[in-house]
Structures are given as structure tokens and as C-alpha cells.
Scaffold this motif. Structure first.
Motif, mmCIF file in Angstrom:
data_model
loop_
_atom_site.group_PDB
_atom_site.id
_atom_site.type_symbol
_atom_site.label_atom_id
_atom_site.label_comp_id
_atom_site.label_asym_id
_atom_site.label_seq_id
_atom_site.Cartn_x
_atom_site.Cartn_y
_atom_site.Cartn_z
ATOM 1 N N ILE A 1 0.896 -1.151 0.000
ATOM 2 C CA ILE A 1 0.000 0.000 0.000
ATOM 3 C C ILE A 1 0.936 1.202 0.000
ATOM 4 O O ILE A 1 1.697 1.392 0.944
ATOM 5 C CB ILE A 1 -0.921 0.038 1.231
ATOM 6 N N GLY A 2 0.893 1.982 -1.076
ATOM 7 C CA GLY A 2 1.897 3.020 -1.234
ATOM 8 C C GLY A 2 3.250 2.340 -1.362
ATOM 9 O O GLY A 2 3.353 1.234 -1.894
ATOM 10 N N PRO A 3 4.309 2.976 -0.836
ATOM 11 C CA PRO A 3 5.644 2.391 -1.014
ATOM 12 C C PRO A 3 5.942 1.247 -0.049
ATOM 13 O O PRO A 3 6.960 0.581 -0.189
ATOM 14 C CB PRO A 3 6.578 3.573 -0.758
ATOM 15 N N GLU A 4 5.074 1.030 0.953
ATOM 16 C CA GLU A 4 5.404 0.019 1.967
ATOM 17 C C GLU A 4 4.791 -1.339 1.666
ATOM 18 O O GLU A 4 3.640 -1.434 1.267
ATOM 19 C CB GLU A 4 4.926 0.462 3.355
ATOM 20 N N LEU A 5 5.584 -2.358 1.921
ATOM 21 C CA LEU A 5 5.090 -3.726 1.827
ATOM 22 C C LEU A 5 4.345 -4.010 3.136
ATOM 23 O O LEU A 5 4.942 -4.311 4.154
ATOM 24 C CB LEU A 5 6.258 -4.693 1.652
ATOM 25 N N GLU A 6 3.030 -3.856 3.111
ATOM 26 C CA GLU A 6 2.237 -3.928 4.348
ATOM 27 C C GLU A 6 1.995 -5.365 4.790
ATOM 28 O O GLU A 6 1.810 -5.633 5.954
ATOM 29 C CB GLU A 6 0.885 -3.235 4.139
ATOM 30 N N VAL B 1 -1.539 9.483 -6.503
ATOM 31 C CA VAL B 1 -1.177 9.776 -5.109
ATOM 32 C C VAL B 1 -0.741 8.527 -4.348
ATOM 33 O O VAL B 1 0.127 8.574 -3.487
ATOM 34 C CB VAL B 1 -2.293 10.468 -4.296
ATOM 35 N N THR B 2 -1.392 7.408 -4.636
ATOM 36 C CA THR B 2 -0.935 6.184 -3.998
ATOM 37 C C THR B 2 -1.341 4.980 -4.846
ATOM 38 O O THR B 2 -2.065 5.110 -5.828
ATOM 39 C CB THR B 2 -1.440 6.066 -2.541
ATOM 40 N N TYR C 1 -2.028 0.483 -4.727
ATOM 41 C CA TYR C 1 -2.220 -0.752 -3.987
ATOM 42 C C TYR C 1 -1.829 -1.891 -4.927
ATOM 43 O O TYR C 1 -2.333 -1.957 -6.051
ATOM 44 C CB TYR C 1 -3.684 -0.940 -3.612
ATOM 45 N N ILE D 1 8.294 -6.296 10.017
ATOM 46 C CA ILE D 1 7.154 -7.176 10.298
ATOM 47 C C ILE D 1 7.179 -8.435 9.419
ATOM 48 O O ILE D 1 7.486 -8.359 8.233
ATOM 49 C CB ILE D 1 5.841 -6.403 9.995
ATOM 50 N N PHE E 1 11.732 -9.189 4.320
ATOM 51 C CA PHE E 1 11.229 -8.265 3.299
ATOM 52 C C PHE E 1 10.170 -7.320 3.859
ATOM 53 O O PHE E 1 9.717 -6.423 3.191
ATOM 54 C CB PHE E 1 10.612 -9.054 2.146
ATOM 55 N N GLY E 2 9.749 -7.579 5.103
ATOM 56 C CA GLY E 2 8.606 -6.870 5.667
ATOM 57 C C GLY E 2 8.841 -5.398 5.889
ATOM 58 O O GLY E 2 9.978 -4.911 5.877
ATOM 59 N N LYS E 3 7.750 -4.717 6.127
ATOM 60 C CA LYS E 3 7.782 -3.276 6.358
ATOM 61 C C LYS E 3 8.524 -2.963 7.659
ATOM 62 O O LYS E 3 8.354 -3.620 8.669
ATOM 63 C CB LYS E 3 6.334 -2.795 6.466
ATOM 64 N N LYS F 1 -5.374 4.066 8.003
ATOM 65 C CA LYS F 1 -4.394 3.651 6.997
ATOM 66 C C LYS F 1 -4.470 4.570 5.777
ATOM 67 O O LYS F 1 -3.463 4.925 5.177
ATOM 68 C CB LYS F 1 -4.684 2.196 6.599
ATOM 69 N N LYS G 1 -1.715 6.856 4.052
ATOM 70 C CA LYS G 1 -1.372 6.664 2.637
ATOM 71 C C LYS G 1 -1.812 7.814 1.743
ATOM 72 O O LYS G 1 -1.462 7.861 0.569
ATOM 73 C CB LYS G 1 -1.996 5.368 2.115
ATOM 74 N N GLY G 2 -2.651 8.688 2.281
ATOM 75 C CA GLY G 2 -2.987 9.896 1.525
ATOM 76 C C GLY G 2 -4.156 9.795 0.573
ATOM 77 O O GLY G 2 -4.306 10.642 -0.297
ATOM 78 N N ASP G 3 -5.014 8.773 0.701
ATOM 79 C CA ASP G 3 -6.112 8.706 -0.266
ATOM 80 C C ASP G 3 -7.515 8.757 0.349
ATOM 81 O O ASP G 3 -8.478 8.395 -0.302
ATOM 82 C CB ASP G 3 -5.959 7.496 -1.201
ATOM 83 N N ASP H 1 0.192 0.541 14.545
ATOM 84 C CA ASP H 1 1.132 0.936 13.500
ATOM 85 C C ASP H 1 0.766 2.283 12.880
ATOM 86 O O ASP H 1 1.592 3.200 12.808
ATOM 87 C CB ASP H 1 1.169 -0.163 12.430
ATOM 88 N N MET I 1 -3.352 -10.901 8.640
ATOM 89 C CA MET I 1 -2.793 -9.838 9.467
ATOM 90 C C MET I 1 -3.891 -8.862 9.854
ATOM 91 O O MET I 1 -4.885 -8.757 9.157
ATOM 92 C CB MET I 1 -1.696 -9.105 8.702
#
Lengths: 451, 432
Positions: free
Chosen positions: A32-37, A133-134, A136, B56, B80-82, B238, B242-244, B302, B322
Motif C-alpha cells: 500500500i503506497g511504497p510500503e510492503l504492508e 497519489v498512492t 495498492y 514485520i 522483506f517486511g515493512k 491507513k 497513505k494519503g487517499d 502501526d 494480518m
């Protein structure tokens, strides 16, 4: 597994019994965005026993295989509670088979790092695009082994392997938020999710178009549906109606769905085909052990078939079609579609478009639903057609109508049949998402309500 | 086994959290008036979330033979996690809330069959043209959550759900009229559901003339979730991070008419209730909108850390996935009217009992376009026939500006909504 199943079936005294066991391994990643959530692996082991006594079904499911015997006794007890006017399952020949999945590269042989890199490359492409903007992005692979044993001697082991990716880009202008999305997935192996850069670029273009696009002006239009959306139309507007579990116990519904009834123009052909290897809807045998097969539902505009489980076929004195499917081992099989599509026609897309003065070109889908009489489904993006040309983008094109009228209103069917799977699936009776495929050539329908 | 996994994880990763759920469910279904299927499910699963080297990782399983592998897989995925800057919380407090009713645990499939038969035979009398589907399910289970910070908590839950649908096929017309409920305690209301279905079936016999334009529309409480789903997406912390979300930057601003909405996990026997959330944080009430003014997003640990806020105890998950941010019970404040009065006062308008197509539009932006499955035209305060081929469309946020009345009774509908029947003075209706 063989020993457990044998022991369970030996203890059951019923008209019919089956035991289904399942082991699966699912790997999922989500940006989600740049992060691997999300990243992780899920293991499922489970099973169920289904028993029929005098027409009543008892079903018991478990995740602890050690409970199988106890669970068999429970299923019998429940079936006796439900027993009624007699068991009537359409006869089938028992199948003894072992089918390995061998359609492409098994995703379980690919490292987590490689999957991550692939998904990241798609996700980065979306994120770096101007105006987005983002984003998924989701990756999922499922490797599943299913064992099915019946009291009639069927013993099937089969593997299913699904691989898929879904991407979504978001553009935002104040409170106006628009999304472009796309997913690809099927049973053809890891190759399915590779080399999809062009489609990801296309999503960027769609999203940018949507944020500027006006809402469609509500009203009746001639609408051209692209193959993916037309496939969803086939699934929602007709496929569900052809599922025999709605019809078999309802005399009025049987009358309405009498074979031989005209449903559309004579160039309309709709099929369901569980035997197309590699598709999401590929079912070599369904969850009752009936081979997946091609079933004509509408031929030359006329209703000629429907989708059956052994019970619906038995009660309607028709032949089983291999459409009894369960989401996983915690569910009983119910009548479901496999790969449902409108067959190829003759009209090229260009001449379809050139015949429309004021209409809509509606593409891909966000979702669809039906109450069997009415349907509604939404296109992911759309364009105006003005004087025989595709012109400016439109957003929020949601199409709805009456199933019986709308099929008659199909005026043209294209020559460009395509099938689609994807990451989603079909929902029915609390079992969602069941992998299905849908498809069609471009089709043109007149007088569609768009809002 | 939860202890075994945690014990193993302690040696392999920096922090670990184990979530375990086991459920027992009994379900009875009638199709077209016939008892067809009786089910019993005993399912369990374990989810392991780890933080290793600041990142994570996750793994889950229903297979006891894989519990040892889970630790390895979770650690591998953390490579590889955040990157995260929080730790799993230690001991937390319980908020007292009733989530378990032993009457649901003791409810038998034979009792469910009797209830189903009662509904079928009552509707055979009252709606002779219809065939009845009934579904009754009773489940009980245990949630347990433990982590390496010393948290080890659990609670029991029950869930009772009941639905009755009359399917009326007449020529090419297919009409579904249903009612039902979903509660944490044993709530058998067969007679109420049957009465309502019979009443609606009677009203649906007459067809309404085609209706279009901007009209007053009443949503019965059961259907309001079609509009509230957009708002729930908007308040997801969230999406703030994330801005949306369309609500970014609008805290303190009036965005939802004069509506007050509260996220309340502390209602006894409501299905969204919990003493603590699925990260072990003590449950609390969150005011989302106060007289239309946007007050707060919902957060888990988080997103709260990322946004510089505190968690609202809104983490929700099942054993195999999760956690994500979800509202608990959504409570809307009541008005002073009633469904009868709102209908009686309408000169011309629409009342909606069922829609098709919820969740398919651009939900995030608040747009909706709903096909009316069961709805009626109201003229001079009277039911003037069932609407067909009619759609309602608009934007949720703008629609709430036109909220003209709400019932004084808060109804518990769907799995998590506690809302009144409401009247919007002006929504767009189209028809063919």
C-alpha cells in the motif's frame, strides 16, 4: 489420506457419503503506497464429510484431521435430522484418478524475494507516475491439493495452483478520489504474472482520465461492452439464473426456465466450460467427482441447458454438468459457474462503434450483482461514443437492467472472444471468492440504463 | 500449542504475537420450504506476527503439523517486511462487555429445525405464492492473544444469526423479501420476521408507476449500511497515512450534515463488541462524527505511530490474516420521528427496503448507485406500489446534508450497525 477416508466411509451408514480433504499453502504480499504492508504464508489443512440420508444432507467440517471419524458420525446424525422424501442423486460413474498440476512454473519454486521484486516493480511504476497519489498492489499464489472419496467408489486426488496480481492506482483532487484497477490471475503458473508492464501503464492512463472525467449523464444508451465487462455481464445477467439450485425445487421458476425458451437473438450463444485447462474456472472434476465439461446454456438464442449438481440434476431428470463446487474444505459444494462466456460472433469492433451516434463504450469491471431478475454491474472506466467515434472519458458508469429484456437487446456480437480470470471471484451463499473465469467478444446492447 | 509457538518464536525473532481462534458452528438451512442441510463446523487457526530486525513478518496455519514451520516462515518474511517503529503492547485492561451467551452455545440443530419449520408453515399461510428459505446459525468460539511483551488474554464469543426469505416467482418476475438478524446472544424473532415479510409481500403486489427526479427517500435502518460503508473507508487511519482518504485535513470540519456517529465496541451482545482489539489494546468508544463534524480517524498501533496519534483499538483480524483497521459497532444517534410518521408525512417520495449493487461504485469518493430491489412509491402518506427498474444515486457525504428526519428507535441491523430509519429530503431517482 487414503486410510483416514477408508476408515470414515466404512463407519457411515447412509444413502451417499463423501469425504473431502484439503491441504493448501498460500503466499500473499501487499503493497500500500511504497510500503510492503503484508507478506506471509498460510497453511491450511482441513476436511469435511457430507452425508445424504433420505434426501437430507448432513455436513461436518474440521481443521483437526484427528476428528475425521467423530465428524463422520456427526454428519450422519445431522443428515438423519434433515432426512425427508428420499435421496435422488443423478447417477455418475465413479472416477479413480490422480491429477498433478503441470501447466507452467509452479510459484512455490520461486523465492519470496523474486515475488517481492516483481510486485515492487509494478507498484513502483504506478507510484512514480505523475498524478498518482498512492497505489495498492497485491500478489497471491495458492497451491492446493484436494482428496475426494465417495461411498460410490470415487477416489480423486487433484492439485490446483493459482497465481495472480492485482494493481490499483489512486488519483485525488480534493474530495474527488478516482481509482484505476486491474488484475490478472489463473492456473497457468507463475508466467501469468510476468511481463504485464503494458497493462500497468494502461491503469495509469485510465486513472488520470478518470480524475478529469465527468460523471455519466443518467439515461438509456446503446452500450458497447469490452470483452471483460461483457464476460461479467454473461456471468451476472445470465449465468446465475442458469444455476439449477434456484430452479429445481420451485415449480414457477421451472416454468420460467423451461428448456427451449427464447432468451435472445439467434446469434447469441452462452456457454459454461469447466474443462478449459489453465483458466481460473478449470475444474477437471467438481467437488462431487463429476468431470468438468462444456455446457451450452443458450444456443442460437434459445435456452438449452443449465448448471447442475448431482442433486439438482437428479430431481430435474437431467444430466450432471460438473458444477458442484465448494470454496474450501469448510464448505459444502453448491451449484457454481466455472468459465462462463458469450461465444464468438461476427461483427468487428470498428463497425460496431461506427454504427453508434450517441452511446457509451464501457470497459472492465468493478463489481456486479444479480437478484436473477435484475442485474447491475459497474465498469471500471468508460468513454462516450459520438457519431461513430470513441471520444472523451466518462466515470461512474453503472449499468443495470432486467435480465429477460436485456438479453433480447443485444444487437451485435464481436469476433474477438477473450477469457479473463483475475484475483477475485464469485460470491454465493457465503462462499467467496470462488475462482471463476468470464469472457466474451465485444458486444453491443441497446437501451441500457446507465447511471 | 499457543505457548509452544510463542516459546519457539522467542528464540528465533525479536518480538512475536500469536493470535488463536477456535469456533464451533451449527447451521440449518431450508430451501424452498424444505429442510435440506444441517451443518456442524469446528474450525481453528493460529496467526503468528513477528517483528525481527525492526521489520514485520507473518505466517498462519490451521495445520498443527505446520506450527513449527510457522516461526521459520514468519522470520523469513520479515526479511522483506515493512519497517515498523512500534512494539507489541504488554498487559492491558479488559473493558467489561458481554460477548458470550451460553444459550447460544447450548442451542441445538434440532431447535433450529423447529424454528425453521415454524417460519415455513407460517409463511405458507401468509405468503402462499412464495417459497421460503431459512438459514439459522449459532456459533461459539474463543479468541486468545499472547505476545512476547507479556500479554496473554482471551475471551469467549457467541454469534446467532437468523435469516428468512420468501422467494416469489411469478412469470418473469422474481421477488425476494427477507428479514433477519445477527446478535451475540440468542435472539429468536421468527414471528417478527414473518410478520414483516408478509406485510411487505402484500404491499409489493401492486406496481408503482415509473418514478424519476429528485425526491425524498427513506432508507430503512437495514439498508443504511449501503451508505455508511463509504464513510467507514474514509475514516480508516491507513488511508490517512497513505494519503487517499477524502477526509484528510477535514478533522473539525462539518462534513456529514448534523449526524453523530460513534464507533462503540462496548455494547453488550452486539456482534462487533470486544473487550480489547485484535492487538490486545483495551477497547474504547470513539466519536467519529459529532453533529456532522468529523472528529477522528480509526487507528491500529502501526498507523497511530505513523500519524503521531494514539491507537483507537481498531485492529481486527481472523487467525489466518494480518490485522487491519475496522470499525466495531457503528452507532448513529437517533432522531425524534418514526418510520410510520416519516412515511405518513411524505407527499411524494420513496421508501427503500432492499437494494442491489451496494459496494460497486467509487465507494472511497462516497459515490453510490443502487438498484432498488424492494422499494415503494409513497403518495400522500400511503404506499402507492412497488418500484421496479429504478435506481438511486448520489454522493454519501452530500446526501447526509439533506438528512431531514430520523427515527427515535435505534435498530440493531446487519452485523455491526445500530442506526435509525432515516429520511433524506432530496436524492436523485432514475428509472426506465
Amino acid at each position: 489420506m487414503d486410510n483416514i477416508a477408508k476408515k470414515v466411509l466404512e463407519t457411515i451408514d447412509a444413502d451417499y457419503a463423501e469425504i473431502r480433504l484439503e491441504q493448501s499453502e498460500t503466499t500473499g504480499l501487499r503493497y500500500i503506497g511504497p510500503e510492503l504492508e503484508e507478506i506471509g504464508t498460510t497453511f491450511v489443512l482441513g476436511g469435511c464429510i457430507r452425508v445424504c440420508i433420505k434426501g437430507g444432507w448432513g455436513f461436518s467440517s474440521f481443521t483437526d484431521i484427528g476428528q475425521a471419524l467423530e465428524s463422520g458420525a456427526k454428519a450422519c446424525e445431522l443428515a438423519r435430522l434433515a432426512s425427508g422424501d428420499g435421496t435422488n442423486l443423478a447417477p455418475v460413474s465413479p472416477v479413480v484418478a490422480h491429477r498433478h498440476w503441470a501447466s507452467g512454473t509452479d510459484p512455490s519454486t520461486i523465492s519470496l524475494e523474486e515475488k517481492r521484486d516483481l510486485l515492487k516493480s509494478y507498484n513502483d511504476r504506478l507510484l512514480s507516475a505523475e498524478g498518482i497519489v498512492t497505489a495498492y498492489s497485491r500478489y497471491r499464489d495458492i497451491r492446493r491439493t484436494i482428496w475426494l472419496y465417495t461411498s460410490e467408489g470415487t477416489r480423486i486426488t487433484r492439485e490446483e495452483v493459482y497465481t495472480g496480481v492485482g494493481v490499483r492506482a489512486v488519483a485525488k483532487d480534493g474530495a474527488n478520489v478516482q481509482q484505476g484497477m486491474h488484475s490478472f490471475g489463473d492456473q497457468r503458473g507463475y508466467e501469468t504474472v510476468l511481463n504485464r508492464e503494458e497493462e500497468v501503464e494502461h491503469i495509469i492512463k485510465i486513472t488520470r482520465d478518470l480524475i478529469r472525467a465527468p460523471k455519466v449523464q443518467g439515461g438509456l444508451y446503446p452500450v458497447i461492452l469490452n470483452p471483460q465487462l461483457a464476460g461479467v455481464f454473461a456471468h451476472e445477467a445470465f449465468g446465475h439464473l442458469s444455476e439449477a439450485d434456484f430452479v429445481y425445487e420451485n415449480p414457477q421458476a421451472r416454468e420460467m426456465m423451461k428448456l427451449g425458451r427464447r432468451f435472445g437473438p439467434d446469434f447469441l450463444n452462452i456457454l459454461d466450460d469447466g474443462s478449459i485447462c489453465g483458466e481460473n474456472g478449470y475444474v477437471p472434476w467438481d467437488d462431487e467427482g463429476v468431470p468438468g465439461q462444456r455446457t451450452s446454456l443458450i444456443r442460437d438464442g434459445v435456452l438449452v441447458g443449465r448448471l447442475h449438481s448431482r442433486e439438482t440434476a437428479g430431481r430435474m431428470e437431467e444430466t450432471p454438468t460438473g458444477n458442484a463446487r465448494a470454496l474450501d474444505s469448510s464448505f459444502r459444494p453448491i451449484v457454481r459457474m466455472t468459465t462462463t462466456f458469450i461465444d464468438r460472433g461476427e461483427t468487428p469492433l470498428d463497425s460496431m462503434i461506427s454504427e453508434i451516434k450517441d452511446g457509451i463504450y464501457a470497459c472492465d469491471f468493478l463489481g456486479g450483482m444479480t437478484d436473477l431478475e435484475r442485474f447491475t454491474f459497474s465498469s471500471a472506466y468508460a468513454y462516450k461514443i459520438e457519431n461513430g467515434k470513441i471520444t472523451s472519458p466518462l466515470r461512474d458508469v453503472i449499468l443495470s437492467g432486467n435480465v429477460f429484456e436485456t438479453l433480447h437487446n443485444i444487437t451485435m456480437i464481436g469476433d474477438d472472444l477473450r477469457l479473463y480470470g483475475g484475483l477475485g471471484g464469485c460470491g454465493k451463499g457465503g462462499q467467496s471468492p470462488l475462482p471463476t473465469s468470464e469472457g466474451s467478444p465485444h458486444i453491443c446492447i441497446k437501451n441500457v440504463l446507465a447511471g | 500449542m499457543i505457548d509452544r509457538i510463542l516459546d519457539k518464536a522467542k528464540h528465533a525473532v525479536d518480538f512475536a504475537e500469536v493470535y488463536c481462534f477456535e469456533s464451533f458452528e451449527t447451521e440449518v438451512s431450508f430451501e424452498s420450504g424444505k429442510l435440506k442441510n444441517v451443518e456442524y463446523k469446528n474450525l481453528s487457526g493460529v496467526g503468528l506476527r513477528v517483528i525481527h530486525n525492526g521489520a514485520i513478518g507473518f505466517s498462519s496455519s490451521t495445520d498443527p503439523n505446520r506450527f513449527d514451520d510457522m516461526v521459520e516462515y514468519a522470520r523469513e518474511s520479515a526479511k522483506f517486511g515493512k519497517k515498523v517503529d512500534f512494539e507489541f503492547p504488554g498487559k492491558s485492561g479488559f473493558q467489561p462487555v458481554a460477548t458470550f451467551d451460553s444459550a447460544v452455545e447450548e442451542f441445538t440443530s434440532a431447535e433450529a429445525v423447529e424454528e425453521g419449520k415454524r417460519a415455513v408453515s407460517a409463511l405458507r399461510e401468509l405468503v402462499p405464492k412464495g417459497l421460503t428459505d431459512v438459514d439459522i446459525s449459532a456459533s461459539h468460539g474463543t479468541v486468545r492473544l499472547a505476545n512476547t511483551s507479556g500479554l496473554d488474554v482471551s475471551y469467549r464469543v457467541t454469534d446467532f444469526s437468523h435469516s428468512i426469505v420468501s422467494v416469489i416467482v411469478d412469470g418473469d418476475s422474481i421477488l425476494w423479501i427477507g428479514d433477519g438478524g445477527n446478535y451475540g446472544n440468542l435472539t429468536v424473532r421468527t414471528d417478527d420476521y414473518v410478520r414483516k415479510i408478509a406485510d411487505l409481500a402484500k404491499k409489493a403486489r401492486k406496481k408503482a408507476p415509473h418514478t424519476a427526479g429528485n425526491l425524498p427517500v427513506i432508507f430503512v435502518a437495514e439498508e443504511l449500511h449501503n451508505l455508511l460503508e463509504s464513510i467507514e473507508m474514509g475514516i480508516d487511519g491507513k488511508r490517512l497515512v497513505k494519503g487517499d482518504s477524502p477526509l484528510i485535513g477535514r478533522e473539525g470540519e462539518r462534513v456529514l450534515g448534523t449526524v453523530t456517529l460513534v464507533d462503540d465496541p462496548l455494547i453488550d451482545f452486539a456482534t462487533g463488541s470486544r473487550p480489547f482489539d485484535d492487538e490486545g489494546v483495551t477497547s474504547r468508544k470513539n466519536v467519529l462524527f459529532e453533529n456532522g463534524v468529523f472528529r477522528s480517524f480509526l487507528f491500529d498501533i502501526d498507523t497511530a505511530a505513523k500519524a503521531g496519534r494514539t491507537t483507537t483499538a481498531s485492529a481486527e483480524r481472523d487467525a489466518l490474516s494480518m490485522p487491519s483497521i475496522e470499525s466495531s459497532n457503528i452507532v448513529m444517534s437517533p432522531g425524534t420521528s418514526s418510520l410510520e410518521k416519516m412515511i405518513g408525512d411524505l407527499d411524494e417520495g420513496v421508501v427503500v427496503y432492499g437494494v442491489l449493487g451496494g459496494g460497486q461504485s467509487n465507494l472511497l469518493a462516497g459515490d453510490f448507485a443502487l438498484n432498488i430491489m424492494l422499494g415503494f412509491l409513497i403518495r400522500k402518506g400511503e404506499f402507492a406500489g412497488r418500484l421496479t427498474d429504478t435506481m438511486i444515486s448520489g454522493n454519501v457525504y452530500k446526501s447526509f446534508d439533506t438528512l431531514a428526519a430520523a427515527g427515535s428507535e435505534i435498530k440493531s441491523v446487519g452485523s455491526q450497525y445500530h442506526v435509525p430509519d432515516v429520511l433524506f429530503s432530496n436524492l436523485s431517482i432514475s428509472s426506465r
